[in-house]
Design a protein around this motif. Structure first.
Motif, PDB file in Angstrom:
ATOM      1  N   ASP A 264      16.556 -20.795  15.003  1.00  0.00           N
ATOM      2  CA  ASP A 264      16.840 -20.843  16.440  1.00  0.00           C
ATOM      3  C   ASP A 264      17.691 -19.653  16.874  1.00  0.00           C
ATOM      4  OD1 ASP A 264      15.345 -23.083  16.885  1.00  0.00           O
ATOM      5  OD2 ASP A 264      17.014 -24.369  17.494  1.00  0.00           O
ATOM      6  N   LEU A 265      18.651 -19.273  16.065  1.00  0.00           N
ATOM      7  CA  LEU A 265      19.476 -18.108  16.400  1.00  0.00           C
ATOM      8  C   LEU A 265      18.646 -16.826  16.362  1.00  0.00           C
ATOM      9  CD1 LEU A 265      22.809 -18.981  14.554  1.00  0.00           C
ATOM     10  CD2 LEU A 265      22.364 -19.057  17.019  1.00  0.00           C
ATOM     11  N   LEU A 266      17.640 -16.787  15.506  1.00  0.00           N
ATOM     12  CA  LEU A 266      16.723 -15.650  15.495  1.00  0.00           C
ATOM     13  C   LEU A 266      15.941 -15.583  16.807  1.00  0.00           C
ATOM     14  CD1 LEU A 266      15.265 -13.278  14.156  1.00  0.00           C
ATOM     15  CD2 LEU A 266      13.757 -14.940  13.022  1.00  0.00           C
ATOM     16  N   LYS A 267      15.509 -16.727  17.324  1.00  0.00           N
ATOM     17  CA  LYS A 267      14.827 -16.750  18.616  1.00  0.00           C
ATOM     18  C   LYS A 267      15.718 -16.161  19.716  1.00  0.00           C
ATOM     19  CE  LYS A 267      12.060 -20.887  17.656  1.00  0.00           C
ATOM     20  NZ  LYS A 267      11.766 -22.286  18.059  1.00  0.00           N
ATOM     21  N   PHE A 268      16.980 -16.550  19.685  1.00  0.00           N
ATOM     22  CA  PHE A 268      17.921 -16.003  20.666  1.00  0.00           C
ATOM     23  C   PHE A 268      18.042 -14.496  20.505  1.00  0.00           C
ATOM     24  CE2 PHE A 268      22.240 -14.373  21.221  1.00  0.00           C
ATOM     25  CZ  PHE A 268      22.365 -14.490  22.597  1.00  0.00           C
ATOM     26  N   ASP A 269      18.202 -14.052  19.262  1.00  0.00           N
ATOM     27  CA  ASP A 269      18.386 -12.617  19.029  1.00  0.00           C
ATOM     28  C   ASP A 269      17.178 -11.825  19.519  1.00  0.00           C
ATOM     29  OD1 ASP A 269      20.045 -10.484  17.860  1.00  0.00           O
ATOM     30  OD2 ASP A 269      18.361 -10.226  16.488  1.00  0.00           O
ATOM     31  N   LEU A 270      15.984 -12.316  19.269  1.00  0.00           N
ATOM     32  CA  LEU A 270      14.786 -11.629  19.743  1.00  0.00           C
ATOM     33  C   LEU A 270      14.764 -11.531  21.266  1.00  0.00           C
ATOM     34  CD1 LEU A 270      12.036 -13.029  17.364  1.00  0.00           C
ATOM     35  CD2 LEU A 270      12.902 -10.701  17.474  1.00  0.00           C
ATOM     36  N   ALA A 271      15.238 -12.570  21.922  1.00  0.00           N
ATOM     37  CA  ALA A 271      15.250 -12.560  23.389  1.00  0.00           C
ATOM     38  C   ALA A 271      16.094 -11.426  23.941  1.00  0.00           C
ATOM     39  CB  ALA A 271      15.763 -13.899  23.908  1.00  0.00           C
ATOM     40  N   THR A 272      17.128 -11.031  23.218  1.00  0.00           N
ATOM     41  CA  THR A 272      18.030  -9.995  23.720  1.00  0.00           C
ATOM     42  C   THR A 272      17.378  -8.615  23.737  1.00  0.00           C
ATOM     43  OG1 THR A 272      19.040  -9.494  21.558  1.00  0.00           O
ATOM     44  CG2 THR A 272      20.020 -11.284  22.843  1.00  0.00           C
ATOM     45  N   TYR A 273      16.225  -8.464  23.088  1.00  0.00           N
ATOM     46  CA  TYR A 273      15.522  -7.177  23.106  1.00  0.00           C
ATOM     47  C   TYR A 273      14.600  -7.046  24.320  1.00  0.00           C
ATOM     48  CZ  TYR A 273      17.164  -6.355  18.356  1.00  0.00           C
ATOM     49  OH  TYR A 273      17.964  -6.164  17.253  1.00  0.00           O
ATOM     50  N   SER A 274      14.396  -8.117  25.058  1.00  0.00           N
ATOM     51  CA  SER A 274      13.527  -8.074  26.219  1.00  0.00           C
ATOM     52  C   SER A 274      14.211  -7.362  27.384  1.00  0.00           C
ATOM     53  CB  SER A 274      13.162  -9.499  26.645  1.00  0.00           C
ATOM     54  OG  SER A 274      12.521  -9.474  27.906  1.00  0.00           O
ATOM     55  N   LYS A 275      13.433  -6.631  28.137  1.00  0.00           N
ATOM     56  CA  LYS A 275      13.965  -5.971  29.326  1.00  0.00           C
ATOM     57  C   LYS A 275      14.335  -6.994  30.393  1.00  0.00           C
ATOM     58  CE  LYS A 275      11.544  -1.598  28.623  1.00  0.00           C
ATOM     59  NZ  LYS A 275      10.557  -0.625  29.154  1.00  0.00           N
ATOM     60  N   LYS A 276      13.848  -8.213  30.223  1.00  0.00           N
ATOM     61  CA  LYS A 276      14.165  -9.277  31.169  1.00  0.00           C
ATOM     62  C   LYS A 276      15.397 -10.074  30.740  1.00  0.00           C
ATOM     63  CE  LYS A 276       9.366  -9.803  32.648  1.00  0.00           C
ATOM     64  NZ  LYS A 276       8.215 -10.741  32.782  1.00  0.00           N
ATOM     65  N   PHE A 277      15.994  -9.699  29.631  1.00  0.00           N
ATOM     66  CA  PHE A 277      17.180 -10.419  29.155  1.00  0.00           C
ATOM     67  C   PHE A 277      18.316 -10.301  30.167  1.00  0.00           C
ATOM     68  CE2 PHE A 277      21.204 -10.078  26.634  1.00  0.00           C
ATOM     69  CZ  PHE A 277      21.326 -11.421  26.312  1.00  0.00           C
ATOM     70  N   LEU A 278      18.663  -9.055  30.509  1.00  0.00           N
ATOM     71  CA  LEU A 278      19.675  -8.762  31.521  1.00  0.00           C
ATOM     72  C   LEU A 278      19.302  -7.438  32.174  1.00  0.00           C
ATOM     73  CD1 LEU A 278      23.011  -9.448  29.574  1.00  0.00           C
ATOM     74  CD2 LEU A 278      22.012 -10.927  31.325  1.00  0.00           C
ATOM     75  N   ASN A 279      19.812  -7.189  33.364  1.00  0.00           N
ATOM     76  CA  ASN A 279      19.566  -5.880  33.952  1.00  0.00           C
ATOM     77  C   ASN A 279      20.262  -4.812  33.103  1.00  0.00           C
ATOM     78  OD1 ASN A 279      22.144  -4.729  35.285  1.00  0.00           O
ATOM     79  ND2 ASN A 279      22.155  -6.859  36.005  1.00  0.00           N
ATOM     80  N   PRO A 280      19.705  -3.599  33.049  1.00  0.00           N
ATOM     81  CA  PRO A 280      20.205  -2.575  32.124  1.00  0.00           C
ATOM     82  C   PRO A 280      21.703  -2.286  32.236  1.00  0.00           C
ATOM     83  CG  PRO A 280      18.099  -1.904  33.036  1.00  0.00           C
ATOM     84  CD  PRO A 280      18.514  -3.136  33.780  1.00  0.00           C
ATOM     85  N   LYS A 281      22.228  -2.242  33.453  1.00  0.00           N
ATOM     86  CA  LYS A 281      23.648  -1.940  33.635  1.00  0.00           C
ATOM     87  C   LYS A 281      24.514  -3.020  32.982  1.00  0.00           C
ATOM     88  CE  LYS A 281      27.179  -1.010  37.161  1.00  0.00           C
ATOM     89  NZ  LYS A 281      28.112  -2.085  36.732  1.00  0.00           N
ATOM     90  N   LEU A 282      24.185  -4.276  33.247  1.00  0.00           N
ATOM     91  CA  LEU A 282      24.962  -5.368  32.676  1.00  0.00           C
ATOM     92  C   LEU A 282      24.781  -5.432  31.165  1.00  0.00           C
ATOM     93  CD1 LEU A 282      26.806  -7.796  33.086  1.00  0.00           C
ATOM     94  CD2 LEU A 282      24.774  -9.181  33.588  1.00  0.00           C
ATOM     95  N   TYR A 283      23.560  -5.194  30.704  1.00  0.00           N
ATOM     96  CA  TYR A 283      23.284  -5.188  29.262  1.00  0.00           C
ATOM     97  C   TYR A 283      24.176  -4.171  28.547  1.00  0.00           C
ATOM     98  CZ  TYR A 283      20.548  -4.990  24.918  1.00  0.00           C
ATOM     99  OH  TYR A 283      20.155  -5.028  23.608  1.00  0.00           O
TER     100      TYR A 283
END
Length: 398
Positions: free
Chosen positions: A287-306
């Motif tokens: 499950d933590l791997l699923k979360f980590d993969l999500a952080t690579y998406s451009k939809k995770f956060l806007n670039p400035k906040l990321y």
């Protein structure tokens, strides 16, 4: 494996589900619950599948590392290493409940201790990203009882608030009688006693669990949901983290994975075991791997906040160690960066390493006290130019 095929379709944890439950902060007020909408869209995290040659070479390295570290085959938890979402190696062992001989498997949630902070921060950041919350908002504008005027949400996230640790100041029986403590109790007691700050806010870094206990209350205030529900609706459900939940002492203490000392003696529950935000999330390496993969998406956060998440905020002292927004890091002069968070609560020890440049995830969770999970970071040089000596005695901080 079906599990591996779902990674390209992991769905985003965007803002908040329609719920009409009152938050725990609003239970004793006349405040109306505000309905908001959860928009579920694919993350479309596109990571190239590693080659067979790469998998074979790295698997051998990881296996050697694992068997050297757990030479007595005494892992009580889970160990996972993945590249681009592809699991290269994983192991599970030990018991979730020794008296019941309940074995730990890939689907067994265990207490991840302070790695919970990474997930709490992710939900706060999603609220900021959707303009439901301001990163630099004063905490007392969100929690009116909060008695410190200069502390902001950002200072809670990066541990620069100066707040004292609630576990220390409330250990005094003249202040708290050792009955089960809640996050709201912490806020009320800080408002009542106005405990001195350890240092002037934003002057320096000072790791403190109180910061994340307050962030959990802010999540409740903004979403009008209980923290447990908000984490499930905003993060766990959208990402398919089916074996992840926030512990509820009243409901879960008979069924949750237990925690043990190094000699296998059971840890009992105590009065701090119902506080959340800083700890009390149960999860699995997958499950933590699923979360980590999500952080690579451009939809995770806007670039400035990321970018604000993965930058250091505390440079008062020289060294490689720093803290972003809900994540620890090492920043070397070579330009390499390693992001991580460790945890320790009762007998539970945990480590989450994310090598962003190399898209590698290293996770180790244990429900029996051991320092071994913290050593998983020493696998990092197998995947990139991280200046870590294999025999270095230093381990990452909690």
């Amino acid at each position: 494996m079906k599990f591996l095929r779902i990674f390209p379709y992991i769905i985003a944890f965007t803002c908040i589900s329609c719920l009409k439950e009152k938050s725990t902060l609003a239970e004793n007020t006349n405040e109306e619950t505000v309905d908001t909408v959860l928009h579920i869209t694919p993350l479309n995290t596109k990571l190239t599948k590693p080659s067979k040659a790469f998998i074979n070479s790295k698997t051998a390295t990881i296996e050697h590392f694992y068997h050297k570290l757990w030479s007595r085959n005494d892992l009580s938890g889970g160990f996972l290493v993945a590249k681009n979402g592809k699991i290269l190696f994983e192991k599970y062992g030990g018991y979730a409940n020794r008296s019941e001989k309940e074995e730990i498997s890939a689907n067994t949630p265990v207490h991840i201790a302070s790695v919970s902070k990474v997930l709490t921060a992710a939900v706060v950041l999603k609220l900021i990203d959707r303009n439901k919350l301001d990163l630099d908002a004063k905490v007392n504008t969100l929690l009116p009882e909060f008695p410190y005027e200069d502390i902001t949400v950002r200072m809670l996230l990066n541990h620069r608030s100066g707040l004292p640790n609630y576990a220390y100041v409330l250990d005094d029986r003249a202040i708290w009688d050792r009955s089960m403590l809640t996050n709201k109790d912490i806020l009320d007691l800080f408002a009542q006693h106005k405990f001195d700050l350890y240092f002037k806010s934003d002057k320096k870094f000072g790791y403190c669990n109180t910061n994340y206990a307050m962030l959990a209350l802010i999540i409740e205030k903004v979403t009008h949901m209980n923290y447990r529900d908000a984490m499930k609706k905003i993060l766990f459900d959208p990402l398919g983290m089916k074996n992840t939940y926030v512990f509820d002492y009243q409901k879960d203490r008979e069924t949750a994975s237990r925690s043990y000392k190094g000699n296998n003696v059971l840890y009992g529950w105590d009065f701090l075991d119902d506080v959340y935000g800083d700890k009390n999330i149960y999860s699995t390496p997958r499950d933590l791997l699923k979360f980590d993969l999500a952080t690579y998406s451009k939809k995770f956060l806007n670039p400035k906040l990321y970018n604000e998440v993965f930058q250091g905020y505390s440079y008062e002292h020289k060294g490689t160690k720093n803290y972003g927004l809900g994540i620890r890091m090492h920043e070397w002069e070579t330009g390499e960066k390693l992001f991580y968070h460790n945890g320790w609560w009762h007998g539970n020890t945990s480590s989450y390493i994310t090598l962003k440049k190399d898209t590698v995830t290293l996770i180790c969770l244990s429900n029996k006290f051991s320092y071994k999970p913290y050593k998983i970071w020493k696998l990092s040089p197998a995947f990139g130019k991280y200046p870590i000596k294999p025999d270095k005695n230093e381990d990452l901080e909690l």
